[in-house]
Write an enzyme that holds these catalytic residues in place. Structure first.
Site, PDB file in Angstrom:
ATOM      1  N   ASP A 315       0.816  -1.208   0.000  1.00 34.68           N
ATOM      2  CA  ASP A 315       0.000   0.000   0.000  1.00 34.68           C
ATOM      3  C   ASP A 315       0.857   1.270   0.000  1.00 34.68           C
ATOM      4  O   ASP A 315       1.823   1.376   0.769  1.00 34.68           O
ATOM      5  CB  ASP A 315      -0.871  -0.036   1.271  1.00 34.68           C
ATOM      6  CG  ASP A 315      -1.742   1.190   1.443  1.00 34.68           C
ATOM      7  OD1 ASP A 315      -2.826   1.220   0.862  1.00 34.68           O
ATOM      8  OD2 ASP A 315      -1.327   2.122   2.160  1.00 34.68           O
ATOM      9  N   GLU A 386       1.163  -0.684  -5.083  1.00 32.07           N
ATOM     10  CA  GLU A 386       0.246   0.422  -5.363  1.00 32.07           C
ATOM     11  C   GLU A 386       1.026   1.731  -5.388  1.00 32.07           C
ATOM     12  O   GLU A 386       1.630   2.123  -4.389  1.00 32.07           O
ATOM     13  CB  GLU A 386      -0.835   0.533  -4.283  1.00 32.07           C
ATOM     14  CG  GLU A 386      -1.849   1.609  -4.646  1.00 32.07           C
ATOM     15  CD  GLU A 386      -2.397   2.415  -3.464  1.00 32.07           C
ATOM     16  OE1 GLU A 386      -3.523   2.906  -3.563  1.00 32.07           O
ATOM     17  OE2 GLU A 386      -1.682   2.576  -2.470  1.00 32.07           O
TER      18      GLU A 386
HETATM   19  C1  GLC Z   1      -3.990   3.441  -0.221  1.00 35.15           C
HETATM   20  C2  GLC Z   1      -5.325   2.785  -0.010  1.00 35.15           C
HETATM   21  C3  GLC Z   1      -6.285   3.779   0.539  1.00 35.15           C
HETATM   22  C4  GLC Z   1      -5.760   4.286   1.844  1.00 35.15           C
HETATM   23  C5  GLC Z   1      -4.355   4.830   1.684  1.00 35.15           C
HETATM   24  C6  GLC Z   1      -3.711   5.014   3.000  1.00 35.15           C
HETATM   25  O1  GLC Z   1      -4.039   4.401  -1.198  1.00 35.15           O
HETATM   26  O2  GLC Z   1      -5.772   2.208  -1.182  1.00 35.15           O
HETATM   27  O3  GLC Z   1      -7.543   3.243   0.688  1.00 35.15           O
HETATM   28  O4  GLC Z   1      -6.584   5.268   2.331  1.00 35.15           O
HETATM   29  O5  GLC Z   1      -3.523   3.951   0.976  1.00 35.15           O
HETATM   30  O6  GLC Z   1      -3.348   3.805   3.565  1.00 35.15           O
END
Ligand code: GLC
Ligand code: MG
Length: 694
Positions: A315, A386
């Site tokens: 993440d 991500e």
């Molecule tokens: C990522 C997740 C999101 C979250 C953020 C902070 O972007 O997909 O949902 O709020 O990280 O952890």
């Protein structure tokens, strides 16, 4: 010969163990069986020296008592074995064995050298994202849970999906619904217990399903033990977070802003300093410049891999490191008054808070740790990253790693999320090419058309395009990602200001992510079958659930679900679709068209999708590799299945997609190398039905 016998007898006088010759045998004329006759004759008929005979018979008794199965003595054996009738077959057998062994070794080497790499599990199936709050509620509290997921595993068998990513279910105060982790080694009671998790993992593995967990390295919850120890300046934890001096009511340490808006600095009364949070103030950023923090995170990775999880979705990694000098970031609009108007991530060039040097080293270290657990066959641990890098696609591509240093198996490709911005064939091609044209050679693409952070594409693009988008997703090369509900074309819900749950939405209503997080619509019963026990659901259901639901669509051959399932199954059984060439054929204001083919295989696929605003007739007569007549295998409009088009007149309605299967002897890719991509080249040997490296 009698001299020989005496020798034998003498020999028997000594311990048998020391004797190299067996007296039970004598070779009168040099042949074995005769020797045995000879003994019986000389023994019974007493023609020979009586002492000798007596001693010989004694010896035999003695001998058979000691070693009843002594077998044939070596000398005799040698005499037999040198005879042509034994020697020749023996030599033939020997050389045959040698030749066979060599041939086997050669075949093995050839097979290894010629075999293309098999697709790994994360390449062979789409990745399905479960938002656990919204998938299935087993206990009736209105929030989905792990037991609920377990109850619904048949859904994946039905869809032929093998890889499941579950958004976080760690212990959390749920300020960001689990992306604020209080304990990385525990399950939040809202979702269940560790036992529920283990049961779920066991059930998934026994069905051949893989479980991918969310891993959140950038920050913890402010309730995490580490944060408490850090704000109280415990010597070991003091530098676990990013702290700097500031005054309670004074100016912020710099102009950095949080992704959720406003300053990313919050004053902490306990420590009397400001801490950094690139997300909520309840999500303090960990300090990855502290090697102890890296070690902690690696231990957590081990903890879950040890339990058997199959991979991680990493993440928000681009935020892991910040520039230590903490200077102001440049404003996008230098004339904006800084304090009052520079409040969102779009106001700044995030040069000092994202993608800092050293980030990839940390991720590569994570990868290396996962590789330790990937040695067993079939137990490869997958890592997807991500990172939203928008127009800086080259930054995203770095997460693929290099030839020498492995990193993510792939970073998520979010570009198709922009499809609704401009529905046209040219735009679709442009977005696809953003990835294909920038991806390092030999890497594996992937496609995202929705997730828990983005508006559902059926709402942003409109229902009209849902089937076409799923068709694109499942016929492009690489791994498709499906956010729960996309398989039935679920839409965003309307959430009124008073219903808002998402903290991002509380800051800015239009940024709320609640609308794409509504409960999955299983059937037309109470709560759409999401919660069968009480009347609670943590977010409202979409009012269309009575018609748009899994159960209804299972019964309808023309449904979004039926089409998803058909295409996903087709893709997994057809080599051109799962690992073949991908070649652009055509793009205009409406239609985007491409070919999937494999060298050596006559069967190939032409995909024609109308993303535009008008129905279209596409002329592909200049594509000489295509046969003149093209038969539709599946259309997004079931009525057109089986239709035959001339290649000069392929008709599509708005939002219609066609998969055309055809047979050809001339492949498109050799003549258009610039239009074509393949991750790992492989050819098909039709006569033997095998794939080989070519
Ligand atoms: C990522 C997740 C999101 C979250 C953020 C902070 O972007 O997909 O949902 O709020 O990280 O952890
Ligand atoms: Mg950070």
């Amino acid at each position: 010969s009698s001299q020989g016998k005496i020798e034998n007898i003498k020999c028997l006088n000594v311990e048998l163990g020391e004797c190299t010759r067996n007296p039970g045998y004598e070779d009168a004329d040099g042949d074995g069986p005769a020797a045995r006759d000879n003994i019986s004759v000389s023994d019974s008929e007493g023609k020979r020296d009586s002492i000798g005979v007596k001693r010989l018979s004694d010896a035999r008794n003695e001998y058979t008592q000691i070693k009843p199965y002594a077998g044939m003595p070596k000398e005799v054996l040698v005499l037999y074995s040198s005879k042509a009738r034994y020697r020749v077959p023996r030599e033939i057998l020997f050389w045959l064995t040698v030749c066979c062994t060599l041939a086997l070794v050669a075949v093995t080497i050839a097979v290894i050298a010629l075999s293309p790499k098999c697709l790994s599990w994360w390449q062979a199936s789409p990745v399905y994202q479960i938002y656990p709050r919204s998938f299935k509620d087993s206990d009736g509290d209105g929030v989905g849970d792990l037991k609920g997921i377990r109850e619904k595993l048949d859904h994946f068998e039905y869809l032929n999906i093998k890889s499941i990513w579950i958004s976080p279910f760690y212990r959390s105060p749920m300020k960001d619904f689990g992306y604020d982790v209080e304990d990385f080694r525990d399950i939040d009671p809202l979702f269940g217990t560790m036992k529920d998790f283990e049961d779920l993992l066991g059930a998934m593995h026994s069905k051949g399903l893989k479980l991918i967990m969310d891993f959140i390295p950038n920050h913890t919850s402010d309730l995490h033990r580490w944060f408490n120890l850090s704000r109280t300046r415990h010597p070991h934890y003091e530098d676990y977070y990013v702290w700097t001096d500031c005054k309670p009511d004074g100016p912020k340490p710099n102009n950095w802003v949080s992704i959720f808006g406003n300053s990313s600095w919050t004053y902490d009364e306990v420590r009397g300093q400001c801490y950094l949070h690139q997300f909520l103030k309840e999500q303090p950023d960990l300090n990855f410049r502290n090697p102890d923090v890296i070690k902690e995170m690696i231990d957590i990775i081990h903890f879950w891999l040890e339990k058997g999880v199959d991979g991680f979705r990493m993440d928000a990694v681009k935020h892991m490191l910040e520039a230590p000098h903490m200077r102001d970031e440049p404003q996008v609009d230098p004339n904006k008054p800084p304090v009052s108007l520079v409040t969102t991530e779009w106001d700044l060039h995030s040069d000092y808070t994202t993608s800092q040097v050293g980030l990839h080293d940390i991720l590569r270290e994570f990868r290396a740790q996962m590789d330790i657990y990937s040695q067993e066959p079939g137990r490869y641990r997958f890592m997807v990253i991500e990172s939203y890098d928008y127009e800086e696609v080259y930054k995203t591509m770095m997460y693929y790693g290099t030839r020498q240093e492995k990193e993510g198996d792939f970073p998520f490709n979010f570009y198709l999320l922009d499809l609704p911005q401009n529905t046209s064939g040219v735009w679709a091609k442009h977005l696809v090419h953003l990835w294909m044209g920038n991806m390092p050679k030999g890497k594996w693409p992937n496609w995202v058309v929705g997730n828990h952070d983005r508006t559902r594409i059926s709402s942003s693009a409109g229902q009209l395009y849902v089937r076409a988008i799923n068709m694109l997703l499942l016929t492009l090369p690489g791994t498709a990602t499906t956010y729960y509900g996309e398989e039935i074309g679920m839409e965003n819900i309307n959430v009124t200001a008073s219903q808002i749950q998402d903290p991002a939405g509380k800051y800015n209503t239009s940024a709320s992510r609640d609308p794409q997080r509504s409960p999955l619509q299983w059937n037309a019963d109470m709560n759409a079958g999401f919660n069968e026990k009480t009347n609670l659901t943590w977010l409202p259901l979409h009012p269309d659930y009575e018609t748009v639901n899994v159960e209804a669509q299972m019964k309808d051959d023309g449904s979004v679900l039926a089409q998803y399932r058909f295409l996903n199954t087709l893709r997994q059984s057809e080599l051109p679709l799962n690992r073949g060439w991908f070649c652009y054929v055509h793009a205009d204001a409406n239609v985007f068209s491409y070919i999937r083919e494999l060298d050596g295989l006559k069967r190939a696929f032409l995909i024609v999708v109308n993303f535009g605003k008008e129905s279209a007739v596409t002329d592909l007569s200049s594509v000489r590799e295509l046969p003149d007549k093209l038969k539709v295998l599946i259309s997004t409009n079931m009525a057109n299945d089986g239709k035959v088009f001339l290649k000069s007149r392929i008709q599509t309605e708005v939002g219609e997609g066609l998969v055309i299967q055809y047979s050809t002897n001339t492949r498109f890719n050799p003549n258009h190398p610039k239009e074509c991509y393949i991750s790992e080249k492989a050819c098909y040997l039709e006569t033997m039905g095998i794939l080989y490296k070519c």
